[in-house]
Design a protein around this motif. Structure first.
Motif, PDB file in Angstrom:
ATOM      1  N   ILE A  55       0.854  -1.182   0.000  1.00  7.97           N
ATOM      2  CA  ILE A  55       0.000   0.000   0.000  1.00  7.97           C
ATOM      3  C   ILE A  55       0.895   1.237   0.000  1.00  7.97           C
ATOM      4  CG2 ILE A  55      -1.697   1.273   1.367  1.00  7.97           C
ATOM      5  CD1 ILE A  55      -2.603  -1.540   2.348  1.00  7.97           C
ATOM      6  N   PRO A  56       0.680   2.130  -0.986  1.00  9.30           N
ATOM      7  CA  PRO A  56       1.569   3.300  -1.064  1.00  9.30           C
ATOM      8  C   PRO A  56       1.528   4.118   0.229  1.00  9.30           C
ATOM      9  CG  PRO A  56       0.129   3.177  -2.982  1.00  9.30           C
ATOM     10  CD  PRO A  56      -0.362   2.158  -2.013  1.00  9.30           C
ATOM     11  N   LEU A  87      -6.990  -4.394 -13.081  1.00 16.28           N
ATOM     12  CA  LEU A  87      -8.369  -4.221 -12.640  1.00 16.28           C
ATOM     13  C   LEU A  87      -8.415  -3.365 -11.362  1.00 16.28           C
ATOM     14  CD1 LEU A  87     -11.385  -4.877 -12.886  1.00 16.28           C
ATOM     15  CD2 LEU A  87     -10.945  -7.026 -11.638  1.00 16.28           C
ATOM     16  N   TYR A  88      -7.552  -3.699 -10.422  1.00 16.36           N
ATOM     17  CA  TYR A  88      -7.463  -2.948  -9.173  1.00 16.36           C
ATOM     18  C   TYR A  88      -7.198  -1.458  -9.446  1.00 16.36           C
ATOM     19  CZ  TYR A  88      -4.348  -0.777  -5.717  1.00 16.36           C
ATOM     20  OH  TYR A  88      -3.708   0.116  -4.890  1.00 16.36           O
ATOM     21  N   GLU A  89      -6.221  -1.198 -10.334  1.00 13.91           N
ATOM     22  CA  GLU A  89      -5.864   0.200 -10.597  1.00 13.91           C
ATOM     23  C   GLU A  89      -6.994   0.953 -11.293  1.00 13.91           C
ATOM     24  OE1 GLU A  89      -2.096  -0.097 -12.569  1.00 13.91           O
ATOM     25  OE2 GLU A  89      -0.988  -0.049 -10.666  1.00 13.91           O
ATOM     26  N   TYR A  90      -7.685   0.239 -12.196  1.00 14.17           N
ATOM     27  CA  TYR A  90      -8.805   0.866 -12.889  1.00 14.17           C
ATOM     28  C   TYR A  90      -9.910   1.267 -11.901  1.00 14.17           C
ATOM     29  CZ  TYR A  90     -13.191   1.050 -15.454  1.00 14.17           C
ATOM     30  OH  TYR A  90     -14.422   1.425 -15.924  1.00 14.17           O
ATOM     31  N   TYR A 143     -10.243  -7.260  -5.811  1.00 15.99           N
ATOM     32  CA  TYR A 143     -11.179  -6.797  -4.779  1.00 15.99           C
ATOM     33  C   TYR A 143     -10.515  -6.828  -3.393  1.00 15.99           C
ATOM     34  CZ  TYR A 143     -15.315  -6.669  -7.908  1.00 15.99           C
ATOM     35  OH  TYR A 143     -16.220  -6.355  -8.884  1.00 15.99           O
ATOM     36  N   ASP A 144      -9.748  -7.898  -3.139  1.00 14.00           N
ATOM     37  CA  ASP A 144      -9.072  -7.999  -1.836  1.00 14.00           C
ATOM     38  C   ASP A 144      -8.179  -6.788  -1.582  1.00 14.00           C
ATOM     39  OD1 ASP A 144     -10.239 -10.365  -1.207  1.00 14.00           O
ATOM     40  OD2 ASP A 144      -8.480 -11.616  -1.603  1.00 14.00           O
ATOM     41  N   GLN A 145      -7.430  -6.422  -2.620  1.00 14.74           N
ATOM     42  CA  GLN A 145      -6.525  -5.285  -2.472  1.00 14.74           C
ATOM     43  C   GLN A 145      -7.322  -4.006  -2.213  1.00 14.74           C
ATOM     44  OE1 GLN A 145      -3.113  -5.564  -2.644  1.00 14.74           O
ATOM     45  NE2 GLN A 145      -2.842  -3.393  -2.201  1.00 14.74           N
ATOM     46  N   LEU A 146      -8.427  -3.866  -2.929  1.00 13.56           N
ATOM     47  CA  LEU A 146      -9.259  -2.663  -2.763  1.00 13.56           C
ATOM     48  C   LEU A 146      -9.882  -2.622  -1.366  1.00 13.56           C
ATOM     49  CD1 LEU A 146     -10.940  -2.745  -6.283  1.00 13.56           C
ATOM     50  CD2 LEU A 146      -9.471  -0.883  -5.426  1.00 13.56           C
ATOM     51  N   ILE A 147     -10.245  -3.801  -0.861  1.00 10.29           N
ATOM     52  CA  ILE A 147     -10.805  -3.861   0.496  1.00 10.29           C
ATOM     53  C   ILE A 147      -9.735  -3.467   1.501  1.00 10.29           C
ATOM     54  CG2 ILE A 147     -11.660  -5.430   2.295  1.00 10.29           C
ATOM     55  CD1 ILE A 147     -12.946  -7.065  -0.102  1.00 10.29           C
ATOM     56  N   TYR A 157     -10.909   1.091  -0.215  1.00  5.44           N
ATOM     57  CA  TYR A 157     -11.711   1.705  -1.286  1.00  5.44           C
ATOM     58  C   TYR A 157     -13.097   1.089  -1.376  1.00  5.44           C
ATOM     59  CZ  TYR A 157      -7.688   4.271  -2.977  1.00  5.44           C
ATOM     60  OH  TYR A 157      -6.644   5.133  -3.081  1.00  5.44           O
ATOM     61  N   ILE A 158     -13.176  -0.218  -1.120  1.00  2.78           N
ATOM     62  CA  ILE A 158     -14.495  -0.861  -1.164  1.00  2.78           C
ATOM     63  C   ILE A 158     -14.729  -1.635   0.138  1.00  2.78           C
ATOM     64  CG2 ILE A 158     -14.455  -1.036  -3.700  1.00  2.78           C
ATOM     65  CD1 ILE A 158     -13.889  -4.035  -3.397  1.00  2.78           C
ATOM     66  N   ILE A 159     -15.999  -1.905   0.382  1.00  2.23           N
ATOM     67  CA  ILE A 159     -16.370  -2.601   1.614  1.00  2.23           C
ATOM     68  C   ILE A 159     -17.156  -3.854   1.238  1.00  2.23           C
ATOM     69  CG2 ILE A 159     -17.765  -2.441   3.720  1.00  2.23           C
ATOM     70  CD1 ILE A 159     -17.473   0.603   3.528  1.00  2.23           C
ATOM     71  N   PRO A 160     -16.750  -5.008   1.779  1.00  2.00           N
ATOM     72  CA  PRO A 160     -17.537  -6.210   1.503  1.00  2.00           C
ATOM     73  C   PRO A 160     -18.698  -6.272   2.506  1.00  2.00           C
ATOM     74  CG  PRO A 160     -15.583  -6.779   2.779  1.00  2.00           C
ATOM     75  CD  PRO A 160     -15.598  -5.286   2.650  1.00  2.00           C
ATOM     76  N   VAL A 161     -19.900  -6.525   2.008  1.00  2.00           N
ATOM     77  CA  VAL A 161     -21.034  -6.677   2.911  1.00  2.00           C
ATOM     78  C   VAL A 161     -21.522  -8.113   2.758  1.00  2.00           C
ATOM     79  CG1 VAL A 161     -23.365  -5.871   3.503  1.00  2.00           C
ATOM     80  CG2 VAL A 161     -21.640  -4.242   2.678  1.00  2.00           C
TER      81      VAL A 161
END
Lengths: 472, 472
Positions: free
Chosen positions: A290-291, B20-23, B60-64, B68-72
């Protein structure tokens, strides 16, 4: 005084002039030759002692230079006035203070400090160092520049941009010897009016450092996302000291939302700053690194701090920080008299080590080694899985165990010590004990433990913490 | 949102999950994906994009993890709330601050800093260092003890007892990196209530150091014997910083009488201390070395300070001090959290260098070399002997020239610079300019100058300072 009774020892290796000098000095200091006593003339003493006038001249010169005697033109040499403490230094005071015994006699130590000894690149380091001690480098003996060698700063800037997303230039980097030295510089740079906010729990030395520098600080409670915004706002803190990449010691990673909130908090007031201590961010075992928070900052409010203590060795004593433009300007006006404490040869070695790609390879290699150690540790701990909880992201060089076996933290640590295993109570890292977790928690660092030692040590921990688990 | 329009580049070396993560991250950060937007399920996106569910899971894992995103649970993945500074970091602010140009373009520099390059024991240093980087030394990667390695302190204590008459033990020594670092420790150790008395003229960094640490200090005028007692008494100073062995910059040696008076001054009040900076005492060219003031002290009032900057090299960054018993106790209570800033390998190298006798031999050799340089300098200056006066004892690595040719100090320095010779105005070392010597005076350091350079440089100085001297 017409003559001196002075027993020379011509067989001694000490020159005659020095024997004479020492004799007269002693007589003056113990009070036998009193103030204003006239010493024998060189000519008379020479014929009396049967030594050359030059010898006597040398002894008298030394005595004059040290102030014991005074030459008076055309009159001779007189004993000077000495105050009344002369004989005190003849007493010999035996000074004996025991060094603190730092050895704990542990077979296995889950200390957080230290790195894996067997993986240090000894031969590469030796080769580069040998080449760096170079008689043809005319700069090698000169005192270095205040911020550190520019070539090392260029290499570090490149590394920080690529690996940590820190958008910095070599000019903005200040190199020093350890995180404490960097904080020491920042305290001088920022001045003493500000209140520092430090994480609770947090790095145990920070409060000592602020205390010993008479700096105001407040502890700010954290959750697994980092400092709580409402606690920051209620704290009066101006400057936050945080570990967003991997909170020490709880191990949380600060999510983007909290990062942005903290940046916004800093943007609200021109006196506010954030000190981001990125102490072990090289070691993240899943997902992408993570940056740094610093990379999100566009208003020059984040002071980024890193160190080689985890990535290379704590004994190397190299740390660095990236100063925002305004603070850099202030540093150059106010603190450029500070000499970079890292020896020039060491800076050159490190620069070469980074530039030739050894550093990156070393970190990648160590990431795998530490990942394996962590897996071994987690795997071994699984026999206790109903009774313990492993806390901390899949990163860094330590983890926490929340243990529900009825023992207090003190008991857990003591029981472990009894079987020669060092573990560390989390309460030690809490400045404000009121926010302490109810569940007893210990910290286990695994970087310096061999794989087999981790296995042996955990077996011992299970035995003393869970004596009823039989099938292990 | 049911689907993502996402252009993959399968030829890129960047893994698909990361693309995908970066996008997604970019779309969230620029505001295209708003708060609470539901991302496509892994299954749907997988069949749409024709990439594996694992790839999507990784992104998605990286974004979580980064927030940036939340898993519900049982609902899916939702975009998190981000505050309003998101797009700021897209602006790229070119930071460009010029390093201060430290090069002065001098052919000959009588700088006080630096040592004789050609005489540094490169091959011995290289050999010892090579041996010190030793994989079988299990302590080499551990963070060192606070006061420095005990074996180095034992060697230093022996050296200080034998060479400087300092009656100390290894336990009392604290090793650090440079005189400034030692003062930094002392300021923390002694606290901020005290007033420091510093020599006027004196070491130009001391006032900067006290200022940047918010410490009170007073300048105290000196004569050729050191600080004047009446000025000390009128100063309100509690702690005196002095250079009795060889006053910097005037070059006087403090005679025994003044030493005793100053000790007695310190004995009058329990808050008083003396910091003895013995910075270049190894180099005395006539008579016997004068023992340190510290050796006369029997009540633990003198803090002795030394450094390897003159005797070995300023780039080595090693200094040491001897703490009186009371202060040592306080250090251990209050400051033992400080890690010695000298790298462990460097401490080991230095210990071996001293222990094997190389250090003593080096100093003896350098004493002769510097004595010769001083003689060459004095000899060359003799052509101006009616108009100049050489000030400073026959010691150290610099001397002063009092020059009576009608030029101001500024003129003297400027004229010298015009012909490529660096000399230094004494006024720079006066904190309190009212006590400045009426006769323009410049400082000449000769340690780093080659013999022939000294000759050439003085010729140039004579030409510009005394253009009427023809026969030179």
């Amino acid at each position: 005084m017409d003559m001196l009774t002075f027993s020379m020892d011509e067989k001694r290796t000490v020159p005659l002039y020095r024997q004479l000098y020492e004799y007269i000095k002693k007589e003056i200091r113990v009070g036998n030759f009193e103030f204003n006593t006239k010493l024998p003339s060189k000519r008379k003493l020479s014929s009396y002692l049967k030594i050359s006038q030059n010898t006597i001249q040398s002894a008298y010169d030394q005595l004059i230079e040290e102030g014991y005697i005074i030459p008076v033109a055309r009159k001779g040499f007189f004993v000077n006035r000495l105050d009344n403490i002369l004989s005190l230094d003849l007493k010999f005071v035996e000074k004996h203070i025991k060094e603190e015994d730092e050895l704990q006699n542990l077979s296995y130590d889950f200390s957080y400090h230290g790195v894996d000894h067997d993986s240090f690149p000894f031969s590469t380091w030796r080769k580069i160092t040998k080449e760096a001690i170079n008689e043809y480098d005319r700069d090698i003996l000169k005192p270095g520049s205040s911020q550190g060698s520019s070539s090392l700063r260029i290499s570090l800037a490149k590394y920080l941009r690529q690996s940590r997303g820190v958008n910095c230039t070599a000019e903005e980097i200040v190199i020093s010897s350890g995180t404490e030295s960097l904080f020491q510089i920042l305290i001088q740079l920022l001045g003493q009016e500000y209140v520092y906010g430090i994480e609770n729990p947090g790095y145990e030395k920070l409060n000592l450092l602020f205390k010993s520098n008479n700096s105001n600080f407040k502890t700010i409670n954290i959750d697994m996302k980092g400092m709580k915004i409402e606690d920051i706002e209620g704290s009066e803190a101006d400057i936050l000291c945080i570990t967003p990449a991997h909170q020490f010691p709880l191990g949380g990673i600060m999510p983007i939302n909290r990062r942005i909130k903290i940046l916004n908090w800093a943007y609200e007031n021109e006196n506010r700053y954030i000190i981001e201590d990125d102490y072990d961010s090289e070691f993240k075992y899943s997902g992408k690194p993570i940056p740094a928070l610093c990379g999100l900052d566009t208003y020059g409010k984040v002071i980024y701090m890193g160190s080689l203590s985890k990535s290379l060795s704590p004994s190397i004593r190299v740390s660095y920080m990236v100063l925002p433009e305004l603070l850099l300007k202030k540093y150059r006006e106010k603190l450029s008299f500070i000499v970079c404490p890292v020896p020039t040869i060491d800076q050159n070695v490190l620069q070469k080590f980074i530039e030739d790609g050894h550093f990156e390879r070393h970190i990648n290699r160590m990431r795998n080694i530490y990942k394996r150690k962590r897996e071994i540790l987690v795997d071994e701990l699984s026999s206790m899985k109903d009774k313990i909880e492993i806390v901390g992201a899949d990163a860094g060089l330590h983890l926490l165990l929340r243990i529900k076996n009825g023992m207090s933290e003190e008991d857990l640590v003591r029981k472990a010590h009894e079987v020669g295993v060092g573990v560390y109570a989390i309460s030690k890292y809490y400045y404000d004990k009121t926010s302490l977790d109810k569940v007893p928690t210990v910290l286990l660092g695994y970087a310096s433990m061999a794989d087999q030692s981790i296995r042996m040590a955990v077996k011992r921990l299970v035995e003393v913490w869970f004596p009823h688990i039989k099938d292990y």
